[in-house]
Design a protein around this motif. Sequence first.
Motif, short mmCIF file in Angstrom:
data_model
loop_
_atom_site.label_atom_id
_atom_site.label_comp_id
_atom_site.label_asym_id
_atom_site.label_seq_id
_atom_site.Cartn_x
_atom_site.Cartn_y
_atom_site.Cartn_z
N THR A 153 -24.49 5.60 33.91
CA THR A 153 -25.10 5.22 32.80
C THR A 153 -25.99 3.68 33.31
N ASN A 167 -25.10 6.45 25.28
CA ASN A 167 -23.62 6.41 25.24
C ASN A 167 -23.87 4.61 24.72
N ASN A 214 -13.36 5.67 25.91
CA ASN A 214 -14.17 7.04 25.55
C ASN A 214 -13.68 7.80 24.28
#
Length: 396
Positions: A317, A233, A304
């Motif tokens: 994360t 990510n 997002n």
Amino acid sequence: MIRQNLLVTPKYALLNLEEIQVPEGKSKVEISVPEAKGLKLVKSRQSLTWLLRYGYEGKKESKVLGKYPDISLEDAIHLTLRYQAQLAKGINPFAEMQKQAAMPTLKEFFEKHYFPHAKQNKKSWKDDQSRFTNHLQETLGAVKIDQISPAMLTDTLAQVKESGCINATVNRTRALLSSILKMAFDRELIGQNPMMRVKKYVEKNQIERYLSEDELKRLMPILANPKAYGIENQIIIGIVEMLLLTGARKGEVLHLKWADLDLSNHLWKLNENKSGKPRIIQLNTEAQRIVRGMSRKHEYVFANPETGQPFNDIRKTFQKILNAADIQNFRIHDLHHNFASMAVNNGCDIYVVQHLLGHASPTTTQRYAHLQQDTLRNASELLANRINRARPDQAI
């Protein structure tokens, strides 16, 4: 209505009560009770009712006390004597009872008055809601707000502490209670705020965690090449870098919009910060690079991609990043502390750091200004050198 005198025995037992008759052509009859001034028994064809007639502030008033036999003669006399004693002191007991009946519980006041106000005026209204539900509702929620005492408040906060909360959490709960009770005072429901007599818990405000030089050196390669460490990510990587480079709070970065940026002048305009005041963040070169690397498809810079909205949670994360860098016991908010610590240790004036972080007071900034041992040692050596330069030459 026909009024009669009622004969009473010394033990307040009515004589021939059931035989009292309502005269023909009348709807009721009112009978006086000699033992209690103003006490009447009103008999209609359907019921027997206790009635108190009294004077207050020059006006004649009356109050129904209840039905017989739900209230006995003895109880009616005792009630009347108590009410007459209050009236003699200039207190209207029925007005007081009406006021008390209308007095809200802490839960009712919170839901009807405090919470709607907080929701409109506080960014942290969700915290208030959570603290009330978790720490206050069970212990104080059902208590009338004018019956809450300093002892109750002290005991409630002690329970919050005993539940495992740190002193800072206890004090935030205390602050919520104080705000609720202050509003009740402002609305003239209570005569004073009982929280004024309840002490705060002692907090250790010094920073406990920041990145050492070695930790920073281990962290930066992960941020530079996250995929090599199994972290996919890239947007959350950008969020972490932005937190590290600007000292902004997590919520501020997550909700950063393109409309808030003036990239030509390297500025990030925050309409309001934690204290509700607008401020401007100067974007350094690295922060600009991160922002320009983000997609402009959505309103939010770090949106997002699945929802177009800010991420709800980046902790998973973030923990992967920490694990890859072998960094222990470090929170996302510690990046805010770390920025202040690095700024001070690299020679920034505390006033400058205050404005970089958007603090209303330098006192708040001082909490985060942890000085590393090397900085302290260098400062001490500098002073020693200046002193030594003033010494006379030593004779050999």
